[in-house]
Design a protein around this motif. Structure first.
Motif, PDB file in Angstrom:
ATOM      1  N   UNK A 173      61.234  44.529  62.615  1.00 55.69           N
ATOM      2  CA  UNK A 173      62.550  44.830  63.166  1.00 55.69           C
ATOM      3  C   UNK A 173      62.636  46.318  63.489  1.00 55.69           C
ATOM      4  N   UNK A 174      63.414  46.630  64.514  1.00 56.14           N
ATOM      5  CA  UNK A 174      63.690  48.019  64.879  1.00 56.14           C
ATOM      6  C   UNK A 174      65.190  48.192  65.026  1.00 56.14           C
ATOM      7  N   UNK A 175      65.741  49.179  64.315  1.00 56.77           N
ATOM      8  CA  UNK A 175      67.164  49.475  64.374  1.00 56.77           C
ATOM      9  C   UNK A 175      67.358  50.820  65.065  1.00 56.77           C
ATOM     10  N   UNK A 193      69.430  47.844  55.410  1.00 56.67           N
ATOM     11  CA  UNK A 193      68.864  48.299  54.139  1.00 56.67           C
ATOM     12  C   UNK A 193      69.119  47.288  53.028  1.00 56.67           C
ATOM     13  N   UNK A 194      70.295  46.673  53.028  1.00 56.85           N
ATOM     14  CA  UNK A 194      70.635  45.698  52.002  1.00 56.85           C
ATOM     15  C   UNK A 194      69.725  44.490  52.045  1.00 56.85           C
ATOM     16  N   UNK A 195      69.205  44.175  53.210  1.00 56.84           N
ATOM     17  CA  UNK A 195      68.334  42.991  53.351  1.00 56.84           C
ATOM     18  C   UNK A 195      67.034  43.125  52.576  1.00 56.84           C
ATOM     19  N   UNK A 196      66.578  44.355  52.370  1.00 49.69           N
ATOM     20  CA  UNK A 196      65.293  44.564  51.708  1.00 49.69           C
ATOM     21  C   UNK A 196      64.103  44.349  52.617  1.00 49.69           C
ATOM     22  N   UNK A 197      64.346  44.007  53.877  1.00 50.54           N
ATOM     23  CA  UNK A 197      63.270  43.762  54.827  1.00 50.54           C
ATOM     24  C   UNK A 197      62.792  45.079  55.439  1.00 50.54           C
ATOM     25  N   UNK A 198      61.540  45.102  55.852  1.00 49.22           N
ATOM     26  CA  UNK A 198      61.006  46.297  56.484  1.00 49.22           C
ATOM     27  C   UNK A 198      61.555  46.415  57.900  1.00 49.22           C
ATOM     28  N   UNK A 199      61.857  47.652  58.301  1.00 44.12           N
ATOM     29  CA  UNK A 199      62.333  47.867  59.663  1.00 44.12           C
ATOM     30  C   UNK A 199      62.015  49.288  60.098  1.00 44.12           C
ATOM     31  N   UNK A 200      61.809  49.422  61.392  1.00 39.65           N
ATOM     32  CA  UNK A 200      61.622  50.739  61.995  1.00 39.65           C
ATOM     33  C   UNK A 200      62.995  51.311  62.321  1.00 39.65           C
ATOM     34  N   UNK A 201      63.143  52.584  62.116  1.00 40.77           N
ATOM     35  CA  UNK A 201      64.427  53.255  62.303  1.00 40.77           C
ATOM     36  C   UNK A 201      64.287  54.300  63.408  1.00 40.77           C
ATOM     37  N   UNK A 260      79.100  44.162  62.580  1.00 36.34           N
ATOM     38  CA  UNK A 260      79.394  42.883  61.912  1.00 36.34           C
ATOM     39  C   UNK A 260      78.361  41.826  62.262  1.00 36.34           C
ATOM     40  N   UNK A 261      77.922  41.808  63.503  1.00 33.00           N
ATOM     41  CA  UNK A 261      76.891  40.843  63.896  1.00 33.00           C
ATOM     42  C   UNK A 261      75.579  41.137  63.183  1.00 33.00           C
ATOM     43  N   UNK A 262      75.268  42.413  62.995  1.00 35.55           N
ATOM     44  CA  UNK A 262      74.048  42.784  62.273  1.00 35.55           C
ATOM     45  C   UNK A 262      74.146  42.352  60.811  1.00 35.55           C
ATOM     46  N   UNK A 263      75.324  42.508  60.214  1.00 41.60           N
ATOM     47  CA  UNK A 263      75.525  42.018  58.848  1.00 41.60           C
ATOM     48  C   UNK A 263      75.233  40.523  58.774  1.00 41.60           C
ATOM     49  N   UNK A 264      75.793  39.756  59.700  1.00 46.55           N
ATOM     50  CA  UNK A 264      75.602  38.302  59.673  1.00 46.55           C
ATOM     51  C   UNK A 264      74.145  37.922  59.939  1.00 46.55           C
ATOM     52  N   UNK A 265      73.484  38.639  60.838  1.00 47.78           N
ATOM     53  CA  UNK A 265      72.072  38.349  61.114  1.00 47.78           C
ATOM     54  C   UNK A 265      71.238  38.583  59.862  1.00 47.78           C
ATOM     55  N   UNK A 266      71.480  39.693  59.173  1.00 50.55           N
ATOM     56  CA  UNK A 266      70.729  39.986  57.955  1.00 50.55           C
ATOM     57  C   UNK A 266      71.033  38.973  56.851  1.00 50.55           C
ATOM     58  N   UNK A 267      72.280  38.524  56.796  1.00 48.06           N
ATOM     59  CA  UNK A 267      72.638  37.496  55.814  1.00 48.06           C
ATOM     60  C   UNK A 267      71.902  36.196  56.101  1.00 48.06           C
ATOM     61  N   UNK A 268      71.755  35.862  57.378  1.00 53.34           N
ATOM     62  CA  UNK A 268      71.014  34.658  57.751  1.00 53.34           C
ATOM     63  C   UNK A 268      69.532  34.780  57.396  1.00 53.34           C
ATOM     64  N   UNK A 269      68.992  35.997  57.534  1.00 51.22           N
ATOM     65  CA  UNK A 269      67.567  36.202  57.263  1.00 51.22           C
ATOM     66  C   UNK A 269      67.249  36.174  55.778  1.00 51.22           C
ATOM     67  N   UNK A 270      68.209  36.526  54.957  1.00 51.75           N
ATOM     68  CA  UNK A 270      67.947  36.681  53.522  1.00 51.75           C
ATOM     69  C   UNK A 270      68.813  35.719  52.707  1.00 51.75           C
ATOM     70  N   UNK A 271      69.768  36.277  51.967  1.00 46.54           N
ATOM     71  CA  UNK A 271      70.704  35.461  51.190  1.00 46.54           C
ATOM     72  C   UNK A 271      72.110  35.929  51.507  1.00 46.54           C
ATOM     73  N   UNK A 272      72.993  34.987  51.771  1.00 47.90           N
ATOM     74  CA  UNK A 272      74.368  35.367  52.110  1.00 47.90           C
ATOM     75  C   UNK A 272      75.051  36.055  50.937  1.00 47.90           C
TER      76      UNK A 272
END
Length: 220
Positions: free
Chosen positions: A1-3, A22-30, A70-82
């Protein structure tokens, strides 16, 4: 992912989106793109910004592109745990979503008159009546969330979540402009500022070389 985000010192929406990833714990490029300079104008005309029409934050996740905090929050929730973002309890979750949505759509006077700047403390800033009314509304929301669902936790709904991410830039604004708040709000703000993700964002902002004069308030 790239943010792709704007200046950490000033960009409240980038702050929210970054906290979500960051809350997702997933790796991402910034990728930090300074707002409103020549590079910004050139970049926002390219394909990288096309889906959001030049706005940040924007998250690229493979072929999936997500913009708006908000959409990014929901996307990350879908990828991990709500539960990393929203309370498990339905009543708490309903209030958390409503508070996040209200932050997203309201408080225009506060946004305009108290621009985010995590590198400044401003003495003697005079709050307009319109801003005071919005601050009062935020205090009511925080108090209700803490009283009903905060429990023994430090945050609005006990554990750190999406609602806290949405209001984190408000916390920094209250610090910047020395906004007086009741003791319960001071305790909550301290918890937000001490959260490692928030502290990391603020620390990195101090070393940014870019300055946007209109976001550098002059003391009254």
């Amino acid at each position: 992912m790239k943010l792709v985000i704007g200046n950490r010192a000033y960009s409240s929406w980038s702050f929210r989106g970054w906290l979500a990833v960051r809350q997702s714990g997933l790796e991402f490029e910034e990728l930090v793109v300074p707002l409103y300079n020549q590079e910004w104008e050139q970049r926002r005309e390219g394909d990288e910004f096309a889906p959001s029409r030049g706005k940040v934050p924007i998250l690229w996740d493979g072929d999936c592109v997500v913009w708006d905090s908000l959409a990014i929050i929901e996307h990350c929730a879908d990828l991990t745990k709500r539960s990393l973002y929203w309370p498990d309890d339905m009543a708490a979750r309903g209030m958390a979503r409503s508070m996040a949505a209200e932050m997203h759509s309201s408080f225009s006077n506060l946004r305009r008159e108290l621009p985010m700047n995590v590198r400044r403390i401003v003495d003697g800033h005079i709050l307009s009546d319109a801003v005071r009314a919005e601050i009062d509304r935020i205090m009511v929301l925080w108090a209700q969330a803490r009283a009903r669902f905060g429990g023994t936790g430090q945050f609005l709904f006990g554990d750190w979540g999406a609602a806290d991410m949405m209001y984190a830039p408000v916390v920094t604004r209250f610090v910047t402009y020395k906004v007086p708040v009741p003791p319960f709000a001071v305790a909550y703000m301290d918890a937000v500022l001490q959260h490692p993700h928030v502290a990391d964002w603020i620390e990195k902002a101090q070393d940014e070389p870019w300055v946007i004069e209109e976001y550098e308030p002059t003391p009254a």
